[in-house]
Scaffold this motif. Sequence first.
Motif, PDB file in Angstrom:
ATOM      1  N   GLU A  24     -23.272   2.674   6.994  1.00 55.29           N
ATOM      2  CA  GLU A  24     -22.467   3.108   7.094  1.00 55.29           C
ATOM      3  C   GLU A  24     -22.669   4.956   6.910  1.00 55.29           C
ATOM      4  OE1 GLU A  24     -19.255   2.961   6.251  1.00 55.29           O
ATOM      5  OE2 GLU A  24     -19.561   1.180   5.097  1.00 55.29           O
ATOM      6  N   VAL A  25     -24.086   4.978   6.710  1.00 55.27           N
ATOM      7  CA  VAL A  25     -24.584   6.175   7.206  1.00 55.27           C
ATOM      8  C   VAL A  25     -24.550   6.381   8.481  1.00 55.27           C
ATOM      9  CG1 VAL A  25     -26.602   7.940   7.388  1.00 55.27           C
ATOM     10  CG2 VAL A  25     -26.195   6.185   5.097  1.00 55.27           C
ATOM     11  N   THR A  26     -25.093   5.301   9.663  1.00 55.99           N
ATOM     12  CA  THR A  26     -25.212   5.427  11.014  1.00 55.99           C
ATOM     13  C   THR A  26     -23.768   6.038  11.536  1.00 55.99           C
ATOM     14  OG1 THR A  26     -27.663   4.048  10.685  1.00 55.99           O
ATOM     15  CG2 THR A  26     -26.014   4.241  13.205  1.00 55.99           C
ATOM     16  N   GLN A  27     -22.981   5.123  10.975  1.00 54.92           N
ATOM     17  CA  GLN A  27     -21.583   5.727  12.041  1.00 54.92           C
ATOM     18  C   GLN A  27     -21.452   6.989  11.250  1.00 54.92           C
ATOM     19  OE1 GLN A  27     -17.784   2.882  10.697  1.00 54.92           O
ATOM     20  NE2 GLN A  27     -18.074   2.868  12.581  1.00 54.92           N
ATOM     21  N   GLY A  28     -21.773   7.928  10.609  1.00 57.42           N
ATOM     22  CA  GLY A  28     -21.334   9.071  10.054  1.00 57.42           C
ATOM     23  C   GLY A  28     -21.692   9.375  10.924  1.00 57.42           C
ATOM     24  N   VAL A  29     -23.262   9.204  11.316  1.00 53.74           N
ATOM     25  CA  VAL A  29     -23.886   9.625  12.332  1.00 53.74           C
ATOM     26  C   VAL A  29     -23.659  10.250  13.407  1.00 53.74           C
ATOM     27  CG1 VAL A  29     -26.384  10.721  13.504  1.00 53.74           C
ATOM     28  CG2 VAL A  29     -26.541   9.698  11.010  1.00 53.74           C
ATOM     29  N   PHE A  30     -22.941   8.810  14.198  1.00 53.47           N
ATOM     30  CA  PHE A  30     -21.701   9.292  15.042  1.00 53.47           C
ATOM     31  C   PHE A  30     -20.859   9.874  15.373  1.00 53.47           C
ATOM     32  CE2 PHE A  30     -23.784   4.467  16.007  1.00 53.47           C
ATOM     33  CZ  PHE A  30     -25.578   5.110  16.112  1.00 53.47           C
ATOM     34  N   GLU A  31     -20.642  10.397  14.334  1.00 48.73           N
ATOM     35  CA  GLU A  31     -18.936  11.307  14.081  1.00 48.73           C
ATOM     36  C   GLU A  31     -19.514  12.393  15.414  1.00 48.73           C
ATOM     37  OE1 GLU A  31     -17.484  11.219  10.696  1.00 48.73           O
ATOM     38  OE2 GLU A  31     -16.902   9.373  10.338  1.00 48.73           O
ATOM     39  N   ASP A  32     -20.527  12.960  14.954  1.00 42.97           N
ATOM     40  CA  ASP A  32     -21.375  14.087  15.224  1.00 42.97           C
ATOM     41  C   ASP A  32     -22.474  13.781  16.053  1.00 42.97           C
ATOM     42  OD1 ASP A  32     -19.691  15.729  13.268  1.00 42.97           O
ATOM     43  OD2 ASP A  32     -21.200  15.477  12.184  1.00 42.97           O
ATOM     44  N   PRO A  36     -26.584   6.048  20.107  1.00 41.81           N
ATOM     45  CA  PRO A  36     -27.237   5.085  19.835  1.00 41.81           C
ATOM     46  C   PRO A  36     -28.764   4.957  20.723  1.00 41.81           C
ATOM     47  CG  PRO A  36     -25.229   4.478  20.730  1.00 41.81           C
ATOM     48  CD  PRO A  36     -25.118   5.947  20.967  1.00 41.81           C
ATOM     49  N   PHE A  37     -28.754   5.216  21.452  1.00 42.38           N
ATOM     50  CA  PHE A  37     -30.209   4.725  21.901  1.00 42.38           C
ATOM     51  C   PHE A  37     -31.229   5.689  21.274  1.00 42.38           C
ATOM     52  CE2 PHE A  37     -34.156   6.070  24.260  1.00 42.38           C
ATOM     53  CZ  PHE A  37     -34.654   4.371  25.262  1.00 42.38           C
ATOM     54  N   VAL A  38     -31.050   7.050  20.980  1.00 39.71           N
ATOM     55  CA  VAL A  38     -32.270   8.256  20.417  1.00 39.71           C
ATOM     56  C   VAL A  38     -31.877   7.628  19.312  1.00 39.71           C
ATOM     57  CG1 VAL A  38     -32.058  10.511  19.748  1.00 39.71           C
ATOM     58  CG2 VAL A  38     -30.794   9.788  22.018  1.00 39.71           C
ATOM     59  N   VAL A  39     -30.672   7.241  18.641  1.00 36.40           N
ATOM     60  CA  VAL A  39     -30.538   7.069  16.734  1.00 36.40           C
ATOM     61  C   VAL A  39     -32.195   5.381  17.121  1.00 36.40           C
ATOM     62  CG1 VAL A  39     -29.970   5.309  14.864  1.00 36.40           C
ATOM     63  CG2 VAL A  39     -28.858   7.679  16.386  1.00 36.40           C
ATOM     64  N   THR A 137     -27.069  -3.010  17.929  1.00 36.98           N
ATOM     65  CA  THR A 137     -26.474  -3.381  16.787  1.00 36.98           C
ATOM     66  C   THR A 137     -25.592  -1.389  16.881  1.00 36.98           C
ATOM     67  OG1 THR A 137     -27.313  -5.396  15.365  1.00 36.98           O
ATOM     68  CG2 THR A 137     -26.412  -2.985  14.218  1.00 36.98           C
ATOM     69  N   ASN A 138     -26.640  -0.572  16.949  1.00 36.57           N
ATOM     70  CA  ASN A 138     -26.249   0.721  17.273  1.00 36.57           C
ATOM     71  C   ASN A 138     -24.971   0.943  18.452  1.00 36.57           C
ATOM     72  OD1 ASN A 138     -27.928   2.030  14.777  1.00 36.57           O
ATOM     73  ND2 ASN A 138     -29.494   2.360  15.847  1.00 36.57           N
ATOM     74  N   ALA A 139     -24.651   0.518  18.855  1.00 35.65           N
ATOM     75  CA  ALA A 139     -24.697   1.011  20.308  1.00 35.65           C
ATOM     76  C   ALA A 139     -22.706   0.440  20.070  1.00 35.65           C
ATOM     77  CB  ALA A 139     -24.320   0.085  21.634  1.00 35.65           C
ATOM     78  N   ALA A 140     -23.386  -0.879  18.526  1.00 37.28           N
ATOM     79  CA  ALA A 140     -22.298  -1.291  18.296  1.00 37.28           C
ATOM     80  C   ALA A 140     -21.472  -0.453  17.791  1.00 37.28           C
ATOM     81  CB  ALA A 140     -22.085  -3.200  18.101  1.00 37.28           C
ATOM     82  N   LEU A 141     -22.238  -0.230  16.732  1.00 37.07           N
ATOM     83  CA  LEU A 141     -21.324   1.280  15.166  1.00 37.07           C
ATOM     84  C   LEU A 141     -20.892   2.345  15.842  1.00 37.07           C
ATOM     85  CD1 LEU A 141     -24.792   0.526  12.257  1.00 37.07           C
ATOM     86  CD2 LEU A 141     -21.932   0.228  12.258  1.00 37.07           C
ATOM     87  N   ALA A 142     -21.150   2.735  16.798  1.00 35.66           N
ATOM     88  CA  ALA A 142     -20.757   4.035  18.017  1.00 35.66           C
ATOM     89  C   ALA A 142     -19.074   3.012  18.544  1.00 35.66           C
ATOM     90  CB  ALA A 142     -21.863   4.348  18.596  1.00 35.66           C
ATOM     91  N   ARG A 143     -19.089   2.211  18.174  1.00 28.59           N
ATOM     92  CA  ARG A 143     -18.357   1.698  19.470  1.00 28.59           C
ATOM     93  C   ARG A 143     -16.470   1.098  18.499  1.00 28.59           C
ATOM     94  NH1 ARG A 143     -21.762   2.066  22.861  1.00 28.59           N
ATOM     95  NH2 ARG A 143     -21.526   2.570  24.736  1.00 28.59           N
ATOM     96  N   THR A 144     -16.630   0.327  16.962  1.00 28.78           N
ATOM     97  CA  THR A 144     -16.260  -0.753  16.550  1.00 28.78           C
ATOM     98  C   THR A 144     -16.638   0.114  14.933  1.00 28.78           C
ATOM     99  OG1 THR A 144     -15.591  -2.927  16.007  1.00 28.78           O
ATOM    100  CG2 THR A 144     -17.835  -2.555  15.695  1.00 28.78           C
ATOM    101  N   SER A 145     -15.904  -0.521  14.160  1.00 31.02           N
ATOM    102  CA  SER A 145     -16.344  -0.284  12.581  1.00 31.02           C
ATOM    103  C   SER A 145     -17.355  -0.958  11.919  1.00 31.02           C
ATOM    104  CB  SER A 145     -15.131  -0.636  11.601  1.00 31.02           C
ATOM    105  OG  SER A 145     -14.950  -2.325  11.543  1.00 31.02           O
ATOM    106  N   ILE A 292     -34.132  10.036   7.657  1.00 31.31           N
ATOM    107  CA  ILE A 292     -34.375   9.248   6.622  1.00 31.31           C
ATOM    108  C   ILE A 292     -33.416   8.529   6.791  1.00 31.31           C
ATOM    109  CG2 ILE A 292     -33.317   9.689   3.896  1.00 31.31           C
ATOM    110  CD1 ILE A 292     -34.074  12.796   3.883  1.00 31.31           C
ATOM    111  N   ASN A 293     -32.990   7.934   7.382  1.00 33.67           N
ATOM    112  CA  ASN A 293     -31.966   6.771   7.246  1.00 33.67           C
ATOM    113  C   ASN A 293     -33.442   5.983   8.151  1.00 33.67           C
ATOM    114  OD1 ASN A 293     -29.259   4.977   7.149  1.00 33.67           O
ATOM    115  ND2 ASN A 293     -29.262   5.444   9.404  1.00 33.67           N
TER     116      ASN A 293
END
Length: 372
Positions: A24-32, A36-39, A137-145, A292-293
């Motif tokens: 949930e936090v990661t997808q919030g980060v991807f809004e701004d 995904p690679f850096v994270v 997983t992070n790349a998926a979070l950046a593209r889907t829910s 922190i995340n």
Amino acid sequence: MEWKYMVGLVLIICVVIMWVTSAEVTQGVFEDYKHPFVVSYIGTSLLTLYLPLAFFKDFLLKLLRGLQGPQNPSVQQDDKHRINLKTLPDHVIELGTKEESNDIMESQKNDGMLSAMQVVAFGFCMAPIWFATEYLTNAALARTSVANTTLLSSTSGLFTLIFGAILGQDSINAVNVVSVVISITGVAMTAFGDTWWPLNESKPITNNNENHVTVGNLLEMLSAMIYGLFSVLLKKFSGEQGEKVDMQKLFGYIGVFTFVALWWLAWPLTAIGIEPKFTFPRSTNLQEIIIINSFIGNFLSDYFWALGVVWTSPLVASLGVSLTIPIAVLEDMIIHGRQYSVIYMIGAAQVFMGFLIANMPNWILEKLKLRV
């Protein structure tokens, strides 16, 4: 059940809660900051901190052994005399045949811990596999829910069962098949179940581009498959209860290898348009959130998950990932007031049921004739 198995189950449940919250936090980060690679790179590299912790632990153990002092010389001399009093037949009876002794020595050698260089090599070989799981997983979070990511990651139980059978780590028996089938059926039911938001509750922002969502779903499916492979390999080379490998050192070397050898992947990913230009977040607040995340969602949860795998089994840990569905349901119901259809709720319950069946005591399984 042994205490390690019980602790492993508790760790898996804790990790599932950490993963859902971190997603949930990661997808919030991807809004701004949609990188995904850096994270993934920061989160996986953070595992390097386990190395100084592991070596400091070894130093303390060595220091404690030194404080205990050497064994009493008189006791050692008495032991020597007692051994000398044995006759040759006694030695033959005690040691058995030469073939049996060789088998015992070989068994002890195989059950012993891996050498320092073997752990380093194992960590370096596993690092690309684990990083691929994290990045996909992070790349998926950046593209889907988060919901789609949670659903698709729950299919890892099927891949774990397949890889476990291929690599000889786990056998395909009635219990495994029943637990996986029930869990996958539950995942399918939640995928087709309806959900809706209250009128006074704003729907979380997600990427509505159909092509992006499809790519995100495919990336998460690939992540689930690689996750299944990693968990089986981890259990296979770590021993029945992880006795062959110091897990802190292993994940420390995974972090070191990622930090030193995988940073260059940003260039080809950027060149083919999968990733934006490699930049670190400029906002101090965003940097703090990512660190922190990463500490919770990678540094702590990855290590706890590894202990859960080796103290239980890869299949149990993979089915445990399916618990993200009912936990995510509870979080959405409590935090956002989201509502779910009956089919969705039954599917979530089946996911939990599959996890319970995989952990049923042996005496119950024997009565049900599910295990010989």
